[in-house]
Motif scaffolding. Structure first.
Motif, PDB file in Angstrom:
ATOM      1  N   GLU I  12       2.145  -1.461   0.062  1.00  0.00           N
ATOM      2  CA  GLU I  12       1.979  -2.326  -1.110  1.00  0.00           C
ATOM      3  C   GLU I  12       3.033  -3.430  -1.149  1.00  0.00           C
ATOM      4  OE1 GLU I  12       0.105   0.973  -4.221  1.00  0.00           O
ATOM      5  OE2 GLU I  12       2.192   0.307  -4.457  1.00  0.00           O
ATOM      6  N   TRP I  17      -0.522  -9.573   1.505  1.00  0.00           N
ATOM      7  CA  TRP I  17      -0.933  -8.489   2.400  1.00  0.00           C
ATOM      8  C   TRP I  17       0.015  -8.390   3.598  1.00  0.00           C
ATOM      9  CZ3 TRP I  17      -6.227 -10.797   1.240  1.00  0.00           C
ATOM     10  CH2 TRP I  17      -6.874 -10.045   0.242  1.00  0.00           C
ATOM     11  N   GLU I  42      -8.687  -1.079   4.985  1.00  0.00           N
ATOM     12  CA  GLU I  42      -9.121  -1.669   3.716  1.00  0.00           C
ATOM     13  C   GLU I  42      -8.007  -2.554   3.174  1.00  0.00           C
ATOM     14  OE1 GLU I  42     -10.432   1.392   1.041  1.00  0.00           O
ATOM     15  OE2 GLU I  42     -10.877  -0.012  -0.578  1.00  0.00           O
ATOM     16  N   MET I  43      -8.352  -3.690   2.579  1.00  0.00           N
ATOM     17  CA  MET I  43      -7.376  -4.558   1.928  1.00  0.00           C
ATOM     18  C   MET I  43      -7.871  -4.879   0.532  1.00  0.00           C
ATOM     19  SD  MET I  43      -6.185  -7.221   4.921  1.00  0.00           S
ATOM     20  CE  MET I  43      -7.814  -7.980   4.969  1.00  0.00           C
ATOM     21  N   ASP I  44      -7.024  -4.686  -0.485  1.00  0.00           N
ATOM     22  CA  ASP I  44      -7.453  -5.117  -1.815  1.00  0.00           C
ATOM     23  C   ASP I  44      -6.254  -5.601  -2.637  1.00  0.00           C
ATOM     24  OD1 ASP I  44      -6.242  -2.771  -2.765  1.00  0.00           O
ATOM     25  OD2 ASP I  44      -8.103  -1.825  -3.384  1.00  0.00           O
ATOM     26  N   VAL I  45      -6.571  -6.128  -3.804  1.00  0.00           N
ATOM     27  CA  VAL I  45      -5.567  -6.613  -4.747  1.00  0.00           C
ATOM     28  C   VAL I  45      -5.826  -5.926  -6.068  1.00  0.00           C
ATOM     29  CG1 VAL I  45      -4.631  -8.649  -5.906  1.00  0.00           C
ATOM     30  CG2 VAL I  45      -5.615  -8.863  -3.622  1.00  0.00           C
ATOM     31  N   ARG I  46      -4.777  -5.406  -6.714  1.00  0.00           N
ATOM     32  CA  ARG I  46      -4.923  -4.845  -8.060  1.00  0.00           C
ATOM     33  C   ARG I  46      -4.332  -5.824  -9.072  1.00  0.00           C
ATOM     34  NH1 ARG I  46      -6.234   0.823  -7.771  1.00  0.00           N
ATOM     35  NH2 ARG I  46      -7.434   0.872  -5.832  1.00  0.00           N
ATOM     36  N   LEU I  47      -5.026  -5.986 -10.213  1.00  0.00           N
ATOM     37  CA  LEU I  47      -4.543  -6.903 -11.260  1.00  0.00           C
ATOM     38  C   LEU I  47      -4.270  -6.134 -12.542  1.00  0.00           C
ATOM     39  CD1 LEU I  47      -7.000  -8.487  -9.525  1.00  0.00           C
ATOM     40  CD2 LEU I  47      -6.150 -10.366 -10.936  1.00  0.00           C
ATOM     41  N   TYR I  55      -0.600  -6.337  -3.887  1.00  0.00           N
ATOM     42  CA  TYR I  55      -1.462  -6.421  -2.702  1.00  0.00           C
ATOM     43  C   TYR I  55      -1.355  -5.085  -1.984  1.00  0.00           C
ATOM     44  CZ  TYR I  55      -1.726 -11.498  -3.216  1.00  0.00           C
ATOM     45  OH  TYR I  55      -1.965 -12.767  -3.680  1.00  0.00           O
ATOM     46  N   ARG I  58      -4.608  -0.479   3.277  1.00  0.00           N
ATOM     47  CA  ARG I  58      -4.803   0.910   3.680  1.00  0.00           C
ATOM     48  C   ARG I  58      -4.984   0.940   5.195  1.00  0.00           C
ATOM     49  NH1 ARG I  58      -9.281   5.171   1.242  1.00  0.00           N
ATOM     50  NH2 ARG I  58      -9.132   6.696   2.904  1.00  0.00           N
TER      51      ARG I  58
END
Lengths: 68, 68, 68, 68, 68, 68, 68, 68, 68, 68, 68, 68
Positions: I12, I17, I42-47, I55, I58
């Motif tokens: 994170e 990223w 996997e790539m994601d963003v949490r808001l 960012y 995984r």
């Protein structure tokens, strides 16, 4: 910086998937701190001698690892 | 000619996946007419401070669109 | 040497996925001997006239075939 | 900066998948501007009383969104 | 009970995937409130006349819907 | 010992997927000998200025390679 | 009728995925004309003796083939 | 309680996928009652001596089983 | 005979990223010897409150296990 | 900068998958230099007149391309 | 017009996957005529009391159905 | 209540996949008690200097965890 680790477990119950999942959560919480998510990956039933033997839930468990 | 549209929703409940799914259905029915199918795509549990916070069901909702 | 065969069924219920699965298991056991596993592949709900009509569970059923 | 949005639709026809796709394109064009791609995701046939009732094409529709 | 909705967008940039993702986030935030997650599903580059024309990121955007 | 090689092609047509597939087969046969199978992997339509521009079929082509 | 061909390449760099992708694009453009799309399929890092050795991007490259 | 069973078939035709699908539907209806859905899973063409030999459609067929 | 073990981690970063991946690599190297590969899954963003919070990348980490 | 290319082959043998794989490796090595990996993607058996005709292994072959 | 049917079987052996597959083929040929293909879908080993109990191969079997 | 844990390993051998799998099983049994299943997920071969260097089998290993 903390990091998240993901492992896979199968919870079991002779009665239902609900109970299998509860067993999985209980077991996971007894050995792991900082669990953030448990995601179902597979649900099945095993039978022996034409009777339901066990309900199973396979799930991935995410938890934060804090190195001291 | 009517057409079918498919959207994705996540239903939530502090108690169970059953209730999460019921919330998803209730919410979907309040804003959409002509729903024909709701298909589960993912089930997980989120935890906060080592306690279960919310059960979640991600599902795809199909509904007929009638243009007037 | 015995062999295992795998078929796919959809169980249904007007009330819940639990009951849909129970119906699937009951039906499978009335026509098949030697079932060893029932694995869920898909769960959905069908609606008619904006009401839930049927809960459905699609599953694969494994059973031993003994040729005499 | 323009952005592309992707939605999913199911087109239907009592006669063929070709016509189901044509219906899907026609409907999509009546409500959306700037479509760039329609990609097939699933094709099936539904039957009622042992007769073909409807050909269905499920597709994802990409279109540019221009905010004014 | 609030519910989460998931939509799919493609962000674009002539320069890089980083910028394509930033454009996607900026656009999503101008039309949606309560975004909780943006997950990448696909990254590609389109070329025209043997030159890179646009970097593209396809992502799913989850946001809470609060009905008043 | 002969060996089979697999390549991927996209056939195109302004009129239909049938014609796109026919073009793909014709083109493949002009450059390859010993084709044994052509398997569809994706079908889509591209649009320009709100009109269908091209039907596309992506397929994998298997053919025997005979080294002399 | 022109046709599109799709091949798979892995670009590498000792420094970053960005550079690995740039190397892949540069190499692809030196041997192929008419490239229309490069789509990422996998990204990984290889390590040797507990140090990062190489960043790798696996991608599929689509290009038009014009037979004279 | 009736149950739904799902089997897989491949329909064939020397002329087209349309005809292959029609053959599959015709054959399925001659041996099965209560078919509710036929879903395409794969389409390919087999060639012999550099000529198209057969168009094939692989599909899953769902039908209701009524035990008397 | 040495064996390779594969585990899954999420790295994170509040910024990018790239930094999330660097954090993941750094953390993995502090607890594991003999890492041979880190593959993105996997790539994601949490808001949170309509702002980017973190960012996330995984990845699966492969490393050699030498039993003494 | 060298680059890696990936192609797909099917190796065959009338006797076993082991031999089919050996044939695939032998053939690949006679036409390609710098192979780094061969990964199995599918294994099947074809039968003719109710007898096993050929064992087949489909695999992807990665090899380094050095432009001079 | 003949049609092809596809079923799934699991072959077993206490000794090896090779023997498990041979058992599967033998069993399939004793009850089915016109088999054209057997494709592997999964291979695993089951253990009991820390010893290998059975090698298993799950495969799909395609065979022609000739209605008289 | 006992629980099942699933981990992933890669077994290796310079000679064959059979031996790679045997090495994997041997290694797993030396560190884990209560293994119930080992399922193959991937098989490949790595080459160095145009020669086969190592056969590899990636598998998931399920085992019962008994907390005392």
């Amino acid at each position: 910086m903390p990091i998240v680790k993901i492992i896979e477990l199968i919870g079991e119950s002779p009665n239902s998937w609900d109970e299998a999942m509860k067993n999985l959560i209980t077991e996971a919480q007894q050995t792991l701190r900082g669990i953030t998510r448990i995601g179902v990956r597979e649900m099945d039933v095993r039978l022996v001698d034409d009777r339901v033997d066990v309900y199973r839930v396979r799930a991935e468990v995410s938890f934060r690892v804090i190195r001291s």
